[in-house]
Design a protein around this motif. Structure first.
Motif, PDB file in Angstrom:
ATOM      1  N   LEU A 114       0.824  -1.288   0.015  1.00 30.84           N
ATOM      2  CA  LEU A 114      -0.083  -0.072  -0.045  1.00 30.84           C
ATOM      3  C   LEU A 114       0.806   1.140  -0.013  1.00 30.84           C
ATOM      4  O   LEU A 114       0.224   2.312  -0.090  1.00 30.84           O
ATOM      5  CB  LEU A 114      -0.957  -0.045   1.237  1.00 30.84           C
ATOM      6  CG  LEU A 114      -2.078  -0.910   1.054  1.00 30.84           C
ATOM      7  CD1 LEU A 114      -2.862  -1.000   2.273  1.00 30.84           C
ATOM      8  CD2 LEU A 114      -3.105  -0.708   0.013  1.00 30.84           C
ATOM      9  N   LEU A 117       0.613   3.345  -2.897  1.00 26.88           N
ATOM     10  CA  LEU A 117      -0.033   4.788  -3.098  1.00 26.88           C
ATOM     11  C   LEU A 117       0.431   6.155  -3.141  1.00 26.88           C
ATOM     12  O   LEU A 117      -0.235   7.044  -3.431  1.00 26.88           O
ATOM     13  CB  LEU A 117      -1.245   4.698  -2.231  1.00 26.88           C
ATOM     14  CG  LEU A 117      -2.206   3.373  -2.318  1.00 26.88           C
ATOM     15  CD1 LEU A 117      -3.062   3.285  -1.044  1.00 26.88           C
ATOM     16  CD2 LEU A 117      -3.152   3.491  -3.388  1.00 26.88           C
ATOM     17  N   GLU A 118       1.473   6.159  -2.259  1.00 24.39           N
ATOM     18  CA  GLU A 118       2.255   7.584  -2.274  1.00 24.39           C
ATOM     19  C   GLU A 118       2.462   8.186  -3.511  1.00 24.39           C
ATOM     20  O   GLU A 118       2.373   9.575  -3.492  1.00 24.39           O
ATOM     21  CB  GLU A 118       3.543   7.440  -1.424  1.00 24.39           C
ATOM     22  CG  GLU A 118       3.966   8.664  -0.877  1.00 24.39           C
ATOM     23  CD  GLU A 118       5.252   8.194   0.167  1.00 24.39           C
ATOM     24  OE1 GLU A 118       5.487   9.346   0.641  1.00 24.39           O
ATOM     25  OE2 GLU A 118       5.700   7.165   0.026  1.00 24.39           O
ATOM     26  N   THR A 120       1.265   9.154  -6.713  1.00 28.03           N
ATOM     27  CA  THR A 120       0.036   9.031  -7.636  1.00 28.03           C
ATOM     28  C   THR A 120       0.425   9.232  -9.083  1.00 28.03           C
ATOM     29  O   THR A 120      -0.565   9.087  -9.861  1.00 28.03           O
ATOM     30  CB  THR A 120      -0.990  10.333  -7.229  1.00 28.03           C
ATOM     31  OG1 THR A 120      -0.041  11.710  -7.337  1.00 28.03           O
ATOM     32  CG2 THR A 120      -1.392  10.120  -5.600  1.00 28.03           C
ATOM     33  N   PHE A 125      -0.327   3.203 -10.230  1.00 25.94           N
ATOM     34  CA  PHE A 125      -1.027   3.733  -9.363  1.00 25.94           C
ATOM     35  C   PHE A 125      -2.538   3.210  -9.271  1.00 25.94           C
ATOM     36  O   PHE A 125      -3.129   2.871  -8.369  1.00 25.94           O
ATOM     37  CB  PHE A 125      -1.078   5.302  -9.525  1.00 25.94           C
ATOM     38  CG  PHE A 125      -2.079   5.984  -8.160  1.00 25.94           C
ATOM     39  CD1 PHE A 125      -1.637   5.963  -7.068  1.00 25.94           C
ATOM     40  CD2 PHE A 125      -3.373   6.468  -8.615  1.00 25.94           C
ATOM     41  CE1 PHE A 125      -2.276   6.527  -6.085  1.00 25.94           C
ATOM     42  CE2 PHE A 125      -4.336   6.875  -7.588  1.00 25.94           C
ATOM     43  CZ  PHE A 125      -3.560   6.887  -6.341  1.00 25.94           C
ATOM     44  N   ASN A 126      -3.086   3.034 -10.585  1.00 29.71           N
ATOM     45  CA  ASN A 126      -4.357   2.376 -10.539  1.00 29.71           C
ATOM     46  C   ASN A 126      -4.372   0.867  -9.741  1.00 29.71           C
ATOM     47  O   ASN A 126      -5.593   0.635  -9.332  1.00 29.71           O
ATOM     48  CB  ASN A 126      -4.951   2.301 -12.045  1.00 29.71           C
ATOM     49  CG  ASN A 126      -5.022   3.570 -12.383  1.00 29.71           C
ATOM     50  OD1 ASN A 126      -5.490   4.455 -11.508  1.00 29.71           O
ATOM     51  ND2 ASN A 126      -5.192   3.935 -14.083  1.00 29.71           N
ATOM     52  N   TYR A 128      -2.537   0.019  -7.575  1.00 28.67           N
ATOM     53  CA  TYR A 128      -2.365   0.363  -6.160  1.00 28.67           C
ATOM     54  C   TYR A 128      -3.748   0.835  -5.414  1.00 28.67           C
ATOM     55  O   TYR A 128      -4.353   0.184  -4.520  1.00 28.67           O
ATOM     56  CB  TYR A 128      -1.239   1.269  -5.509  1.00 28.67           C
ATOM     57  CG  TYR A 128       0.308   0.882  -5.758  1.00 28.67           C
ATOM     58  CD1 TYR A 128       0.706  -0.327  -5.043  1.00 28.67           C
ATOM     59  CD2 TYR A 128       0.854   1.396  -6.705  1.00 28.67           C
ATOM     60  CE1 TYR A 128       1.805  -0.645  -5.094  1.00 28.67           C
ATOM     61  CE2 TYR A 128       2.264   0.899  -6.763  1.00 28.67           C
ATOM     62  CZ  TYR A 128       2.587  -0.012  -6.069  1.00 28.67           C
ATOM     63  OH  TYR A 128       4.087  -0.373  -6.056  1.00 28.67           O
ATOM     64  N   PHE A 129      -4.549   1.636  -6.308  1.00 34.06           N
ATOM     65  CA  PHE A 129      -5.783   1.861  -5.806  1.00 34.06           C
ATOM     66  C   PHE A 129      -6.809   0.887  -5.741  1.00 34.06           C
ATOM     67  O   PHE A 129      -7.499   0.739  -4.931  1.00 34.06           O
ATOM     68  CB  PHE A 129      -6.151   2.858  -6.849  1.00 34.06           C
ATOM     69  CG  PHE A 129      -7.697   3.451  -6.500  1.00 34.06           C
ATOM     70  CD1 PHE A 129      -7.891   4.358  -5.244  1.00 34.06           C
ATOM     71  CD2 PHE A 129      -8.646   2.983  -7.427  1.00 34.06           C
ATOM     72  CE1 PHE A 129      -9.351   4.773  -5.175  1.00 34.06           C
ATOM     73  CE2 PHE A 129      -9.956   3.462  -7.083  1.00 34.06           C
ATOM     74  CZ  PHE A 129     -10.294   4.132  -5.863  1.00 34.06           C
ATOM     75  N   LEU A 132      -6.091  -1.013  -2.693  1.00 32.92           N
ATOM     76  CA  LEU A 132      -6.836  -0.455  -1.638  1.00 32.92           C
ATOM     77  C   LEU A 132      -8.258  -0.552  -1.680  1.00 32.92           C
ATOM     78  O   LEU A 132      -8.750  -1.017  -0.588  1.00 32.92           O
ATOM     79  CB  LEU A 132      -6.464   1.119  -1.580  1.00 32.92           C
ATOM     80  CG  LEU A 132      -6.952   1.970  -0.603  1.00 32.92           C
ATOM     81  CD1 LEU A 132      -6.784   1.543   0.707  1.00 32.92           C
ATOM     82  CD2 LEU A 132      -6.756   3.479  -0.696  1.00 32.92           C
ATOM     83  N   HIS A 169      -4.100  12.676  -3.868  1.00 30.37           N
ATOM     84  CA  HIS A 169      -5.136  11.787  -3.857  1.00 30.37           C
ATOM     85  C   HIS A 169      -6.351  12.460  -3.799  1.00 30.37           C
ATOM     86  O   HIS A 169      -6.657  13.493  -3.125  1.00 30.37           O
ATOM     87  CB  HIS A 169      -4.967  10.969  -2.408  1.00 30.37           C
ATOM     88  CG  HIS A 169      -3.765   9.892  -2.238  1.00 30.37           C
ATOM     89  ND1 HIS A 169      -2.984   9.866  -1.114  1.00 30.37           N
ATOM     90  CD2 HIS A 169      -3.217   9.362  -3.463  1.00 30.37           C
ATOM     91  CE1 HIS A 169      -2.041   8.958  -1.264  1.00 30.37           C
ATOM     92  NE2 HIS A 169      -2.094   8.638  -2.724  1.00 30.37           N
ATOM     93  N   VAL A 173      -9.851   7.885  -3.030  1.00 31.35           N
ATOM     94  CA  VAL A 173      -8.580   7.297  -1.960  1.00 31.35           C
ATOM     95  C   VAL A 173      -8.731   7.467  -0.549  1.00 31.35           C
ATOM     96  O   VAL A 173      -8.716   6.497   0.406  1.00 31.35           O
ATOM     97  CB  VAL A 173      -7.250   7.927  -2.438  1.00 31.35           C
ATOM     98  CG1 VAL A 173      -5.930   7.366  -1.485  1.00 31.35           C
ATOM     99  CG2 VAL A 173      -6.996   7.306  -4.109  1.00 31.35           C
TER     100      VAL A 173
END
Length: 1406
Positions: A114, A117-118, A120, A125-126, A128-129, A132, A169, A173
């Motif tokens: 996670l 996510l830092e 963006t 990133f998608n 990671y999103f 989450l 974010h 998020v």
């Protein structure tokens, strides 16, 4: 499921179609490609796909192997994490992983992913999103609740999320993070302290400022989970706050910051914590209490906070901290007040009382911040502060500390400018703070030069801003002047006068600098430097700077020229600004940013620069007045009636005509003033006449067309106008026209011939005019004047009572009720005196005859013919006129010499007259003459008789008159050290012999050894000695003691052979000696010099006579108690505000008073008082005040119970030596008129015989049980006192006096007379006099003829206990009587209530 486990046991991994085996044998790229296909497969699966779940079970187990969890490539780890998240979704609620360790590894692995996510902007990133979103939606982490290490997993998750959240974010998020974390709190069984810390740490200010998004995340999380997390938060605070277990968390030191943040997030989080704060507010630890106070200040003061309403016990407990013993805590509470007032106006009522107490805090910083808090709120919106809060600021304008006073004054000034000058807040707001302008100007009465300079600055910048355009500036000044109260007007006039005087001093310095160098010129420059120094702050340093300035002026011609332009009468306001700017620029230095010399020069230039008034300004002001006259002005809009506006405008012009006469020299101005002369309003015409007198010296040559129109008007006014206009018309002719004798003759002749005693109402103006002509041109009309006085004034006017007076018990009536005959007689007396003052010699013995006439009026109580036809009010008026005439003559040396001791003593007794207004006005006249150093020193002793006055206010006034006169003389001696030859007439200590002699001849002092009479003598002596002995300069106590001893070695020059008279003198000396011994510890030292006794009062000491006998009865010694005399400054001291609410009313009785102190120390027998302040009735009233005014008891009255002085029955011998109070013998009655008439014929008797008064006099004491309706005006409630401005340099006053001439000195007295004549008894708003005891004796006293005036019969006066003297009265703003005519005009017309709060500090306000 069993089948799936069996399949899993086989260990064979089934991959989705198209996906080959994923192992370490393939490349990273291939592995990523294959994992993406796996991710896609799991993503498409749902929980209902049982076959697929069984098919891919081994793949799920394979993906959780260490190979993948610890793979070095982040893309691989991300894809695996996405697979695992979907696996948890698909297999929910049962996870395919049964080992707790494996589950922990998996969730720790997901948590680590996670962190992606830092970034963006990352290509991944998608994914990671998605990760989450998946775990948040499925609440995957809830599986960990059963694990022993769940806390570690959750804590790491929380930390990770708080670390990665950033402003890149989006809301989704943020929402998923909150969902993920809130599920753990809401559905878990517990929240560990470590997990709680992970959330709360983001609320600590340091972290909050570093990562605002993490703070927002924590805030959202706490709002979402408030109900679930509240018990754990409560437990945390309970551990730290109540049990002191700070080790439970690293956040213990931030506990108060956290409470504030949590309260702002959701107050429900602290439902159980707030009561703990109440406990902490009472902690013994100062720092802890301070932290809680700071916290609660923010919580209560926050804009939308409802804490005060929701938790009233905590609010009340917090308010109690306003009285905390720890200074920083009180300071914090006071600072909080402004936020509270601005954000919660409804709490102002609760705060008011606490701020009142803190406005009297002993700490300067706290008093200062009280002002700042109130002013800040008021400047935001005036409706936020109530009148009581503004009054606290008003009171602090009299604080003992300059910083506090300055803050209060500047705060009020800024409020005034915003709401009154700029009109913000509308008319209501302007009306609410209308008192500010008066209060700010009242401060000009303070002694401190800093205060006076600040008032000048405030006036120039806030009240009438000098940068306004001329017309607007004059309009502002016009309406300001029209709405000021009497004392503020006087203060403003005084301000202009002081600035004008300083301007002249600087001009003199410039003239001296230009003279050739010599020893004499150097001394003159130094003397002028000293005078200027006294008009600047910190005279010690200023002296060096002014010397330096004098040197600069000598060396730099350009600066000298600029300064000459600045002080020139023709300097315009624009020129003044340029000159000030150029001079400061020239003297300044960029290399020296802090330049004390330049600051001093700025102060000086600020005072002397004419920034408001020039020729253009006067023209604009005249136009404004004309607009009001024409009815085209905005008078009604400004809230000023047109008549008042016109009158005030003319008064303003009159004042400015004295300080800026050259600015009036324009035809337009003079023509407008001519129009004013023709108006019906007498005040307007009077002011116009005075303006002509002050400004018209060059009219004859510069404006002949004005002169030709003005002269007939002046002549008509002098002949037929109202008395005051007639007076000013004569002085105008005297000042403006070169051939005045011709004009005077044209006026004198018809008036002289037309005098008709039968038409009394038509006599007053002619007598006024003739009186001023007699003073201004005594030689021109010498013969007719003597005949006029002897034949008309004395025989026809004074010796006849044509109209019977009204029978009334009143002793005083308003002007409009005084009979025309009495008014004519008063003018006749004044005419005689003015004639003598014009002649200034006694060659014709007219002075002796006049003195006999005046003393005869006093002896007969004002009824010269003694036929009983005059009313009591008329008799009071004539007594006053006669006494004031005597004082006026005593100021002229040639007449002072012929006033006998008996006449002097009779005049002195008027200060104890039965009529309050007579006592009041006489003491004002006396004070005025003494202040100007015109009256001889023996007249200061007259104030000792005021110790017997039954009205506290009069005693207070007399005491302050004494204080002021003593200080004036001491200051004069300091400034004129070389005048040792005048020491006898100036040194205040020399009043003691006169006081002793006067008291020894007191008609009340009959029995030499009578205790009650001796106690009164002691009171009167202490009344004077307390002030004289307040400072023991040059061992003055020993000097006074030596003086008293010397008197005992002499005899009374008034009756040197009379044993009883001398015994009385020695007894009074012994009383004085005992007072000195009881109040001084240095009286026995060697006297600095041998005193000189006045030869008129005492014989030369007999060297063969040693008088060591003690004449006091033994029991008298018990009444002398030890204790130092109270140090008293001329302006008294500032009172603390009374604890009772409401405005403090003032009575007219205090109209000429300067200030007063609590009176208890005036009695040598009273307990010793504090030197610096009185005891306060409230614990919180502390050293911020000079002297606290003792709270008036409900039973306190202004008129005390009469002192119990017994009149003993005396022997014939006793009575022969004193003026008798009883009825005169019939023979005396029948011959009095003829005797007085004969005095004006050629008198051939020896001078001593001529001067001797009638043998039997009576003294005017106020009746001890007089009814209040007769003579004592009601007095208002006690209020703060004001102080009179200090006298300007006396040397300058004397020079001015000479320049102005005798006619202006006379004018002052005339105006004072009118002031006294305008006094009347008010019936409303005053204090009630103590009701007299009812008895037959009292009734008989009232019905008895006035021969026993002021004394009820003995039967009416039971022995009364002598009351302790209470607090001093309110002081009026009796301005120092500098000779300026416009000031006198104001005094004569005023019914002067004193500005509340105007009182000067002893030492410095406290």
């Amino acid at each position: 499921m069993a089948h799936s486990k069996a399949r899993a046991t086989d260990g064979k991994v089934t991959y989705p179609p198209g996906v080959k085996e994923i192992s370490d044998k393939i490349s990273k790229e291939e592995m990523v490609r294959r994992l993406k296909m796996v991710v896609k497969t799991f993503m498409d699966m749902d929980q209902d796909s049982e076959e697929e779940k069984e098919l891919y079970l081994n793949l799920a187990l394979h993906l959780a192997s260490d190979f993948f969890l610890k793979h070095p490539d982040k893309d691989v780890r991300l894809l695996v994490a996405c697979c695992l998240a979907d696996i948890f979704r698909i297999y929910a609620p049962e996870a395919p992983y049964t080992s707790p360790d494996k589950l922990k590894d998996i969730f720790m692995f997901i948590t680590r992913q996670l962190k992606g996510l830092e970034d963006t902007k990352s290509a991944q990133f998608n994914r990671y999103f998605y990760l989450l979103e998946n775990i948040a939606w499925v609440k995957s982490y809830n599986i960990c609740f059963e694990l022993e290490d769940s806390n570690e997993i959750f804590t790491q998750l929380y930390r990770t999320l708080f670390q990665v959240i950033n402003n890149g974010h989006n809301q989704k998020v943020h929402m998923h993070m909150v969902d993920l974390m809130s599920s753990i709190i809401c559905e878990g069984d517990t929240v560990s302290q470590e997990l709680l810390d992970t959330v709360l740490v983001n609320l600590v200010p340091a972290h909050k400022n570093l990562n605002k998004q993490a703070y927002d995340l924590a805030k959202a999380l706490l709002k979402r989970t408030a109900q679930a997390i509240e018990p754990y938060i409560t437990n945390f605070f309970n551990q730290v706050l109540m049990l002191g277990k700070t080790s439970v968390s690293d956040l213990s030191e931030h506990v108060f910051d956290l409470i504030l943040e949590l309260y702002n997030i959701d107050s429900h989080l602290l439902l159980s914590v707030l009561p703990q704060l109440e406990f902490k507010l009472k902690s013994n630890d100062n720092d802890e209490r301070l932290q809680v106070v700071k916290l609660l200040a923010k919580m209560f003061g926050a804009k939308d906070s409802e804490l005060a309403a929701q938790n009233k016990p905590l609010w009340q407990c917090y308010l109690g901290r306003f009285n905390d013993i720890h200074v920083p805590i009180r300071l914090e509470c006071v600072k909080f007040a402004s936020h509270c007032l601005m954000n919660h106006p409804d709490l102002a009522k609760d705060l008011t009382e606490y701020l009142r107490v803190r406005s009297h805090d002993p700490e300067e910083a706290i008093r200062h911040d009280v002002i700042v808090s109130i002013v800040t709120a008021a400047k935001k919106d005036l409706s936020l502060v109530n009148d009581a809060l503004l009054n606290f600021v008003k009171e602090r304008t009299l604080d003992k500390r300059w910083r506090v006073r300055k803050e209060a004054m500047m705060g009020l000034a800024s409020i005034y400018r915003k709401y009154s000058l700029q009109g913000e807040g509308g008319r209501e707001a302007s009306k609410q703070i209308s008192w500010i302008k008066d209060k700010l100007l009242h401060i000009y009465y303070q002694n401190s030069i800093d205060d006076r300079l600040l008032v000048e600055r405030v006036f120039a910048q806030y009240m009438v801003p000098h940068n306004l355009e001329t017309t607007e500036r004059m309009k502002c000044l016009y309406y300001l002047y029209a709405t000021l109260d009497t004392n503020a007007v006087k203060a403003l006039n005084e301000m202009w006068k002081c600035q004008n005087l300083l301007r002249h001093h600087v001009k003199d310095l410039l003239d001296l600098v230009k003279k050739p160098k010599s020893e004499a010129s150097s001394k003159a420059v130094f003397a002028k430097v000293m005078v200027i120094t006294r008009n600047l702050p910190d005279p010690g340093k200023a002296q060096d700077f002014v010397k330096k300035l004098a040197q600069v002026l000598d060396d730099d011609e350009r600066i000298r020229d600029q300064l000459e332009t600045l002080v020139s009468p023709t300097c315009s306001c624009k020129q003044a600004e340029v000159c000030v700017r150029d001079i400061t620029k020239k003297l300044g230095s960029p290399k020296q940013p802090s330049n004390p010399f330049l600051e001093m020069v700025k102060f000086l230039l600020e005072r002397i620069a004419p920034v408001h008034i020039d020729t253009e300004s006067i023209s604009a002001l005249i136009k404004q007045v004309n607009k009001s006259i024409d009815g085209t002005a905005d008078d009604e809009e400004e809230g000023v009636p047109t008549d008042e506006a016109i009158r005030a405008g003319l008064e303003l012009l009159k004042v400015l005509s004295f300080t800026h006469p050259v600015s009036f020299h324009s035809a337009e101005t003079f023509e407008s003033l001519l129009g004013c002369l023709k108006m019906d309003d007498e005040k307007v015409a009077e002011a116009a006449l005075q303006i002509f007198k002050n400004t018209g010296s060059k009219m004859e040559e510069s404006f002949p067309h004005i002169k030709s129109v003005l002269l007939p008007v002046l002549q008509a006014k002098a002949k037929r106008g109202p008395p005051r206009q007639a007076k000013y018309a004569i002085h105008c002719i005297n000042a403006m026209f070169s051939n005045r004798d011709t004009h005077f003759a044209q006026i004198f002749e018809p008036l002289h011939k037309g005098l008709d005693p039968a038409n009394l109402e038509q006599l007053i103006t002619p007598l006024t005019t003739l009186g001023h002509l007699a003073q201004l041109a005594p030689e021109q009309f010498a013969a007719p004047l003597k005949s006029l006085v002897a034949n008309f004034i004395v025989k026809d006017l004074l010796m006849n009572d044509r109209i019977p007076g009204k029978k009334t018990t009143k002793l005083w009536v308003p002007d409009d009720e005084v009979s025309p005959e009495t008014l004519a007689k008063i003018q006749g007396i004044k005419l005689m005196v003015r004639w003598l003052l014009g002649v200034k010699n006694n060659q014709s013995k007219s002075g002796n005859s006049t003195l006999r006439m005046l003393t005869a009026i006093l002896h007969s109580d004002g009824d010269l013919t003694e036929q009983g036809r005059m009313g009591k009010p008329d008799m009071s008026r004539l007594r006053l006129a006669a006494a004031c005439a005597l004082l006026k003559l005593a100021q002229e040396p040639c007449y002072h010499e012929i006033i006998t001791l008996e006449q002097y003593q009779l005049c002195a007794l008027v200060i104890n007259d039965e009529c309050y207004q007579v006592r009041q006005c006489f003491s004002q006249k006396l004070h005025r003459g003494l202040c100007r150093l015109r009256l001889p020193l023996e007249y200061m002793a007259v104030f000792a008789l005021c110790a017997k006055d039954p009205v506290k206010e009069r005693r207070a006034h007399a005491r302050q008159c004494l204080v002021k006169n003593v200080n004036i003389r001491r200051e004069y001696l300091k400034q004129h050290a070389a005048i040792s030859d005048k020491l006898f007439s100036l040194l205040p200590e020399y009043v003691v012999p006169y006081t002793i002699h006067l008291l020894a001849h007191d008609p009340d002092y009959v029995k030499v050894q009578d205790i009650e009479q001796l106690k009164e003598i002691k009171e009167a002596l202490w009344f004077v000695l307390e002030i004289i002995m307040a400072k023991n300069e040059n061992n003055s106590h020993a000097f006074i003691r030596k003086m008293v001893e010397n008197i005992k070695q002499t005899k009374d020059a008034q009756a040197p052979t009379d044993a009883k008279t001398n015994e009385k003198l020695y007894t009074v000396c012994d009383v004085a000696m005992h007072i000195i011994m009881s109040k001084s510890t240095t009286y026995s030292l060697e006297s600095p010099k041998d005193p000189v006794l006045p030869s008129r009062f005492f014989t030369k000491p007999d060297k063969n006579f040693s008088n060591t006998k003690n004449y006091l009865p033994p029991e008298m010694k018990a009444f002398f108690t030890p204790g130092k005399p109270k140090s008293a400054n001329v302006l008294g001291a500032v009172n603390k505000p009374l604890s009772s609410a409401g405005k403090q009313l003032q009575s007219k009785a205090s109209r000429m008073e300067t200030a007063s102190n609590d009176d208890s120390s005036s009695n040598p027998g009273s307990p010793q008082r504090s030197k610096t302040r009185h005891d306060s009735t409230e614990m919180d009233h502390s050293e911020n005040e000079d002297i606290s005014l003792k709270r008036a008891d409900s039973t306190d009255k202004d008129i005390e119970k009469p002192r119990g002085r017994k009149r003993a029955v005396t022997s014939n011998d006793d009575q022969d030596n004193k003026p008798k109070r009883g009825r005169k013998k019939a023979a005396a009655n029948t011959t009095a008129a003829a005797e007085s008439e004969d005095q004006w014929d050629d008198d051939t008797r020896p001078e001593d015989e001529q001067n001797s008064p009638p043998k039997k006099g009576r003294r005017g004491r106020p009746p001890k049980s007089a009814t209040p309706s007769q003579d004592t005006p009601p007095k208002g409630k006690r209020g703060r006192k004001k102080a009179a401005p200090p006298p300007e340099d006396e040397e300058e006053e004397e020079e001015e006096d000479e320049d102005r001439g005798e006619e202006e000195a006379e004018e002052e007295e005339e105006e004072d007379d009118r002031s006294s004549e305008s006094m009347e008894v008010k019936t409303k708003g005053g204090r009630q006099a103590r009701a007299p005891r009812r008895s037959q004796g009292l009734e008989s006293a009232e019905s008895t003829p006035q021969k026993r005036r002021g004394r009820p019969p003995k039967s009416a006066q039971p022995p009364a206990k002598k009351p302790t003297r209470g607090g001093r009265s309110k002081a009026a703003a009796a301005k120092d009587d500098s000779e300026e005519e416009e000031e006198e005009e104001e005094e004569e017309q005023e019914d002067e209530p004193t500005p509340k709060g105007r009182k000067k500090a002893a030492g410095r306000r406290r």
